[in-house]
Design an enzyme around this catalytic site. Structure first.
Site, PDB file in Angstrom:
ATOM      1  N   HIS B 127       0.850  -1.161  -0.041  1.00 14.73           N
ATOM      2  CA  HIS B 127       0.077   0.069   0.091  1.00 14.73           C
ATOM      3  C   HIS B 127       0.784   1.235   0.153  1.00 14.73           C
ATOM      4  CE1 HIS B 127      -3.244  -2.588   1.466  1.00 14.73           C
ATOM      5  NE2 HIS B 127      -4.113  -1.788   0.730  1.00 14.73           N
ATOM      6  N   LYS B 131      -0.442   4.972   4.529  1.00 20.07           N
ATOM      7  CA  LYS B 131      -1.042   3.826   5.250  1.00 20.07           C
ATOM      8  C   LYS B 131      -0.450   3.647   6.381  1.00 20.07           C
ATOM      9  CE  LYS B 131      -3.822  -0.327   4.699  1.00 20.07           C
ATOM     10  NZ  LYS B 131      -5.051   0.201   4.924  1.00 20.07           N
TER      11      LYS B 131
END
Lengths: 218, 218, 218, 218
Positions: B127, B131
């Protein structure tokens, strides 16, 4: 189990011998271009040789009244018919691809194909530089499972045993399913699974997909 | 359909508006920090906003007696209980992840996990750098489906919306299943599917997985 | 810096505006199909529009005596010649691909291609379903860098912004180099780098590769 | 060339024998746990055995006055010092990793690392389930080349010979560089390259990286 190999000194014969030995099975019969070696009557006969040896194979199955696992490619229509005939007396398992993983891949592709609509589908396969056919037989099997006219990209690269990837993509996401063969051992494992299946089943003609599906339900 | 959005000017509100417009649906009501815009009573109300707006949302659902699709994260126990209450009168669809592809991924992982034994399993997720949680909630969902103690590798890289791959490997082969999100549009598509489902169903509380499974059976 | 955009309301115009604003640069001039907006004389003019607007662009560069960054595609021979002419007075940076990553990819491919011999090489590119040309222009650039007749596989899949992978494989190993575009933002970043370069350099005609190479040496 | 092997019947010994035979080189001497086989004085001696055999190896190099290629792991400080001593008389090439591809990978990582700034970097490595160390020695070499504190994800999966990938990602794009070993053959090829190098060079101590860099410049 006690087993025999036709084509003992070939590449697949060797791979099968190694795996079966590791698992404690006993080679009691073999036949290849160096001749015949008989110790005992086998319960299962495994043939990964050439169509030229087919007559010998049938002869031995008759003589030993044992199961037959056959992965020899290039069998003629007449030879395949003969296999169905002897399958009335003994279990016969025939396939051109004994990889369990490819069976799982085909199953996953089927599931994904049913669940996803309005997606673009692409198949990509990569094999070693010596492979002459394009696309691979396995890629064609995948395409058949999808049931649509899907583009297949074929890459030929060094010594890669065999990679297959199927992509499903829409405007928001991509799902892909991949299979990577690491060695011929995977095919030997499918042969072992088939031999174990043959010992427990009744006379009849089976493909490796049958073995896979029946085995998986247990 | 005629629909309304709570959180119209948020990132997901905008994404939903764009997709729904493209498909010919009509925004007849909206509410966000710029105020309320009322043209007509909506058939479905979509809430991708903040827990703070929850009271307003319930008020509007009561007033319009319409279906509710809610993807707001961080709802309290009391708020979730309230959702179940109003679900006695109207269809309510609640989820933290409206991606159809992730539902398909989970299904494929389930099938592979059942078919393959004696395999090592690894999960890898990548990600964007912003994040904060490791591993991703989706990776945890995947692990739960597998039902074993599986290692999860978490990579944080640039602006990647979200990649998840599950590997199954034995001595002969590796099968992997991947999902790659391309944009938030995929979530908007799940919302649209949910809204279409809501129009055809009866009052009750549903998750996105319910929508997925019921829709797929049709 | 103070800059202007020709094609302000286009997709790239918008992307450039967002990035430049984020970095604290000031849009003081714009021109698009909604007309002209003049606040102040820009130091750099950026044109991501259509060949039809080219005359206007040249006019403005003359008037403002500012640098020009131009990514408009489909320019005619005459228009390109005109660019070289005005490059005698101001810095002009022209390219069809302002991605820094693609420049790095090309450099890596060059290095790998020089170091590896007796390898098979394959190029694979994946783009969204709307892309009409096969193979991509970037794949052709990569092939040109390799300098051999290399096979290019083109996959068209959902909404993928653009993936390129180059494989080098021999009998023992495979090396691959990949580039994955996440969004148009990457092209806006190349434009910003070009604009910063333009402010520090003298009159002349430059490609984005020049900017990349000169910048990297610093 | 005429060569000898210490550890002839080991896994690497066998791999080296197969490759060298294929290329027309002649095994004229061997030593392993089945004893010594002497046909002729070798030009190069290759040792892929155990530290216990080291004394024997040094003895043979003295006796034959030949080059030495040594890939035996776990040598002591004293043994390494001894290698430097005999390198005053003959060419000695020592390394723990004879893969050419890994050298190319390291070079590419170095180039990418210099060209890209403001990127997140991630290393991922996958090896067979039998590998006990985490992360791999090669991953550590890669991290050292990058010169930053980079996260390494280690996956252990079936029978994978060794995959390494390095990712560089920013907000707009991702560049990745991968190496995948297909078999031990790749290490045998590095040994062959080293042997060819040894025949042409003067006495001295060399690593495989030296061989790689000097060879590449030619």
């Amino acid at each position: 189990m006690k087993y025999g190999i036709i084509g003992r000194n070939g590449r697949m014969g060797n791979e099968i011998y190694n795996l079966f030995s590791e698992k404690g099975h006993e080679l009691v019969f073999s036949y290849d271009n160096t001749g015949e070696k008989f110790l005992e009557k086998p319960q299962v006969l495994i043939d990964f040789s050439l169509p030229e040896a087919f007559e010998k194979t049938i002869e031995y199955v008759d003589k030993f009244h044992c199961s037959l696992i056959i992965g020899t490619t290039g069998l003629s229509e007449i030879q395949l018919k003969k296999l169905h005939e002897i399958a009335q007396n003994v279990p016969v398992i025939q396939s051109y691809n004994f990889s369990l993983g490819i069976q799982v891949l085909l199953k996953l592709v089927k599931v994904a194909n049913e669940l996803l609509d309005d997606v673009d589908i692409e198949i990509s396969e990569t094999h070693h530089r010596f492979k002459k056919d394009k696309p691979s037989g396995t890629a064609k099997m995948i395409k058949k499972v999808i049931g649509k006219d899907v583009n297949i990209s074929s890459l030929r690269l060094g010594n890669i045993p065999g990679d297959h990837t199927i992509y499903f993509g829409n405007l928001g996401e991509v799902i892909s399913i991949s299979h990577r063969a690491l060695s011929r051992r995977t095919f030997a494992e499918g042969v072992l699974k088939s031999a174990e299946f043959a010992l427990k089943t009744v006379a009849g003609f089976y493909t490796f997909q049958d073995v896979f599906e029946i085995t998986m339900k247990r």
